[in-house]
Design an enzyme around this catalytic site. Structure first.
Site, PDB file in Angstrom:
ATOM      1  N   GLU A  74       0.833  -1.213   0.000  1.00  0.00           N
ATOM      2  CA  GLU A  74       0.000   0.000   0.000  1.00  0.00           C
ATOM      3  C   GLU A  74       0.866   1.261   0.000  1.00  0.00           C
ATOM      4  O   GLU A  74       0.777   2.082   0.898  1.00  0.00           O
ATOM      5  CB  GLU A  74      -0.890   0.002   1.249  1.00  0.00           C
ATOM      6  CG  GLU A  74      -1.748  -1.241   1.404  1.00  0.00           C
ATOM      7  CD  GLU A  74      -2.425  -1.359   2.762  1.00  0.00           C
ATOM      8  OE1 GLU A  74      -3.470  -2.015   2.849  1.00  0.00           O
ATOM      9  OE2 GLU A  74      -1.893  -0.802   3.750  1.00  0.00           O
ATOM     10  N   PRO A  75       1.696   1.449  -1.003  1.00  0.00           N
ATOM     11  CA  PRO A  75       2.589   2.612  -0.978  1.00  0.00           C
ATOM     12  C   PRO A  75       1.872   3.906  -1.335  1.00  0.00           C
ATOM     13  O   PRO A  75       1.010   3.925  -2.220  1.00  0.00           O
ATOM     14  CB  PRO A  75       3.627   2.268  -2.053  1.00  0.00           C
ATOM     15  CG  PRO A  75       2.854   1.444  -3.035  1.00  0.00           C
ATOM     16  CD  PRO A  75       1.861   0.643  -2.222  1.00  0.00           C
ATOM     17  N   ARG A 109       2.653  19.499   7.094  1.00  0.00           N
ATOM     18  CA  ARG A 109       3.600  18.520   7.627  1.00  0.00           C
ATOM     19  C   ARG A 109       4.655  19.117   8.567  1.00  0.00           C
ATOM     20  O   ARG A 109       4.923  18.535   9.623  1.00  0.00           O
ATOM     21  CB  ARG A 109       4.297  17.730   6.497  1.00  0.00           C
ATOM     22  CG  ARG A 109       3.323  16.888   5.654  1.00  0.00           C
ATOM     23  CD  ARG A 109       4.041  15.937   4.713  1.00  0.00           C
ATOM     24  NE  ARG A 109       4.718  14.893   5.436  1.00  0.00           N
ATOM     25  CZ  ARG A 109       6.007  14.837   5.631  1.00  0.00           C
ATOM     26  NH1 ARG A 109       6.812  15.755   5.110  1.00  0.00           N
ATOM     27  NH2 ARG A 109       6.535  13.867   6.332  1.00  0.00           N
ATOM     28  N   TYR A 141       4.186  17.359  12.053  1.00  0.00           N
ATOM     29  CA  TYR A 141       5.135  16.264  12.293  1.00  0.00           C
ATOM     30  C   TYR A 141       6.579  16.736  12.457  1.00  0.00           C
ATOM     31  O   TYR A 141       7.483  15.906  12.408  1.00  0.00           O
ATOM     32  CB  TYR A 141       5.146  15.293  11.101  1.00  0.00           C
ATOM     33  CG  TYR A 141       3.820  14.746  10.651  1.00  0.00           C
ATOM     34  CD1 TYR A 141       2.926  14.160  11.545  1.00  0.00           C
ATOM     35  CD2 TYR A 141       3.477  14.759   9.296  1.00  0.00           C
ATOM     36  CE1 TYR A 141       1.722  13.619  11.102  1.00  0.00           C
ATOM     37  CE2 TYR A 141       2.285  14.214   8.849  1.00  0.00           C
ATOM     38  CZ  TYR A 141       1.409  13.654   9.751  1.00  0.00           C
ATOM     39  OH  TYR A 141       0.237  13.113   9.304  1.00  0.00           O
ATOM     40  N   CYS A 161      -2.522  33.023  10.744  1.00  0.00           N
ATOM     41  CA  CYS A 161      -2.360  33.584  12.090  1.00  0.00           C
ATOM     42  C   CYS A 161      -2.102  32.498  13.122  1.00  0.00           C
ATOM     43  O   CYS A 161      -2.980  32.180  13.933  1.00  0.00           O
ATOM     44  CB  CYS A 161      -3.599  34.395  12.449  1.00  0.00           C
ATOM     45  SG  CYS A 161      -3.862  35.729  11.290  1.00  0.00           S
TER      46      CYS A 161
END
Ligand SMILES: *Cc1c(COP(=O)(O)O)cnc(C)c1O
Length: 429
Positions: free
Chosen positions: A273-274, A312, A316, A355
Site C-alpha cells: 500500500e505505498p 507537515r 510532524y 495567524c
C-alpha cells in the site's frame, strides 16, 4: 527529485519552467511530474515483480482524481481509508477487485459500500470491527474478505505521530491476542479471514522493521491456517521512506529483499500500500515571497503558502527542502547539503500568512537574500501536502498542475471565495 532540476538557474519540472507555471496558474501551486509518479510506481512494481503483487496506491497520500487515474492506468490498485476515498478509487476507474479498505473506524455504511463494490480485502483492526463487519455482510448475504491487521509491536522507527506499530497505538490487533480473535471467528457466516495485514508506520528509512514484521506475519499466517482459515493474502502495508534531505532513503529493492522471502514462504499473494514513495518526491509546492522581515534577531521570509497548504512541518516537525526557483549566481544552484553552511546565505524562517506561530514551512534555513515577488520551491511535497490542505483562515486551497514532458494540465483549479462558503447556510434568511 529526478524530474525537478535546474537549467540555467531556473527550476524545471520535466521540460516546463516553473516560473511559466506560476505565471499561468498563480501561487501557491502544487506541481507534479507524471514521469516521476509513474517511475516511482514502476520502481516498486519492478522490485517486487517476482511476487506479482497487488500494488494498492494509498489514496490518502494524494487523492487527486487525475493522479488516481494515472495510477490505475499503470496497473495500480488502491488502498482506501474512507467511503470518500473508495468513491475516488471507483471514479478513477478501479474495480473493487483491486481495492483494499483500511481504516480503524469504518462505519456500517462504509462497510456496505465496500461490500457492494466487491473490495477484495478489508483490513480489520479490532474485534468490535470484525463483528460489525460480519453482521453487515451477513445481512447482505455475503462473506466479507478480511485481513486481520496486527500491531507487531516493533521498536519506534519514525515520528510518534506516524508510528503505527509500537505498543499502545490505536492501530491493529494486539499480536498477543490476535490468534484468539482469529479462532473466535472460524466458520463465521459473514466473514472469510483470508489475510494478514501490517502497516508499520511512515516514513521508514530502514529495511529491518519490514524484515522483523514479515517474520511475525509468517508465524501468524501459519497459526491462522492451522485454525482452518484460508489465508491467501499477506499485506505489508506502505511506509517506504523517501529522501527529504539528501539521499537518505532506500530503493524499493531493499524492501523487496526482506519482504519477498516471507511471501514465498507463505505462498500468499503479496499486497503493498505505498503512498509517499510514489507521490512524495513527484511533487513540489511553488510559492511567492510576499514580504521579508527581521524581528527579535530573526529573519523571516513571508511567502504565500501556509500551513493550510502544507501542514507537515507543523504537524510532524517534518523537514522539506526549500530553495529559490531562480537562485542567483552567488549561491550554488542546488546545494548538495542544505543543512550545511552555504556561501552567501543566512538562516531564515520560511513562514506563511496564517495567524499561528506554528505556521511555517522551514525554520532556521540557510537561504540567500530574497525579495518580494521571488519564487520559492518547497520540495518533496507531493504526499500528504494537498491531501491534508484545508481552508483555515478562509484561504482558498491551491491549484494543482500535472506536467508531462513539455505539456502541463490543471488537475485541480484554485478554489474561489464562493467555493469556500458554498456549503454554508444563512441563518438570517
Ligand atoms: C497511510 C497508510 C499507508 C500509506 O503510507 P505511505 O507512507 O504513504 O506509504 C498504507 N497503509 C495504511 C494502512 C496506511 O494507513
Amino acid at each position: 527529485m529526478d524530474h525537478f532540476a535546474y537549467r540555467d538557474r531556473t527550476l524545471f519540472c520535466e521540460d516546463v519552467a516553473i516560473p511559466e507555471l506560476a505565471e499561468k496558474y498563480g501561487t501557491p501551486l502544487y506541481v507534479y511530474s507524471e514521469a516521476a509518479l509513474v517511475g516511482n510506481l514502476q520502481e516498486i512494481q519492478t522490485a517486487f515483480a517476482a511476487a506479482d503483487p497487488i500494488i494498492a496506491y494509498s489514496v490518502k497520500s494524494n487523492a487527486n482524481l487525475s493522479i488516481c487515474k494515472l495510477m490505475a492506468a499503470h496497473g495500480s490498485g488502491f488502498d482506501v481509508t474512507s467511503g470518500g476515498e473508495l468513491f475516488r478509487a471507483l471514479t478513477a476507474g478501479s474495480k473493487g477487485s483491486k481495492i483494499v479498505f483500511a481504516g480503524v473506524g469504518k462505519s456500517d455504511a462504509e462497510m456496505r459500500h465496500g461490500l457492494e463494490n466487491g473490495v477484495f480485502l478489508f483490513n480489520v483492526e479490532s474485534e468490535a470491527e470484525l463483528h460489525a463487519l460480519g453482521a453487515v455482510a451477513q445481512a447482505m448475504g455475503v462473506k466479507a474478505p478480511v485481513a486481520l491487521r496486527v500491531n507487531p509491536d516493533l521498536p519506534p522507527k519514525t515520528h510518534a505521530k506516524t508510528d503505527t506499530s509500537v505498543k499502545g497505538v490505536k492501530f491493529g490487533l494486539d499480536i498477543e491476542t490476535v490468534v484468539d480473535v482469529a479462532k473466535s471467528v472460524v466458520g463465521h457466516p459473514g466473514l472469510a479471514v483470508v489475510g494478514v495485514h501490517m502497516h508499520l508506520g511512515s516514513p521508514i528509512l530502514k529495511a529491518d522493521p519490514y524484515e522483523q514484521g514479515a517474520a511475525k506475519a509468517v508465524q501468524l499466517v501459519k497459526a491462522f491456517r492451522a485454525q482452518g482459515h484460508d489465508i491467501r493474502y499477506l499485506n505489508m502495508g506502505g511506509g517506504f521512506g523517501i529522501s527529504y534531505r539528501k539521499q537518505e532513503a532506500l530503493p524499493a529493492a531493499a524492501f523487496a529483499e526482506v519482504i519477498l522471502p516471507a511471501v514465498k514462504e507463505t505462498g500468499c499473494k503479496l499486497v503493498l500500500e505505498p503512498g509517499r514513495f510514489v507521490v512524495g518526491n513527484a511533487g513540489i509546492l511553488v510559492s511567492r515571497v510576499v514580504f521579508t522581515k527581521e524581528t527579535g534577531g530573526k529573519r523571516y521570509v513571508i511567502q504565500d503558502a501556509a500551513m493550510n497548504d502544507l501542514i507537515r512541518p507543523t504537524l510532524y516537525d517534518s523537514f522539506h527542502r526549500v530553495w529559490p526557483v531562480n537562485p542567483k549566481a552567488d549561491v550554488p544552484t542546488w546545494p548538495e547539503d542544505c543543512e550545511a553552511a552555504i556561501p552567501n546565505t543566512v538562516a531564515q524562517d520560511v513562514v506563511g500568512p496564517v495567524c499561528e506561530s506554528g505556521d511555517f514551512l522551514a525554520k532556521g534555513r540557510n537561504l540567500p537574500a530574497l525579495a518580494r515577488g521571488d519564487l520559492l520551491a518547497t520540495f518533496s511535497a507531493g504526499a500528504y501536502g494537498m491531501a491534508m490542505a484545508s481552508n483555515y483562515n478562509s484561504r482558498c486551497r491551491a491549484a494543482e498542475v500535472l506536467v508531462t514532458g513539455r505539456t502541463h494540465r490543471l488537475i485541480r483549479r484554485r478554489e474561489t471565495f464562493a467555493d469556500i462558503t458554498a456549503c454554508e447556510a444563512d441563518c438570517l434568511r
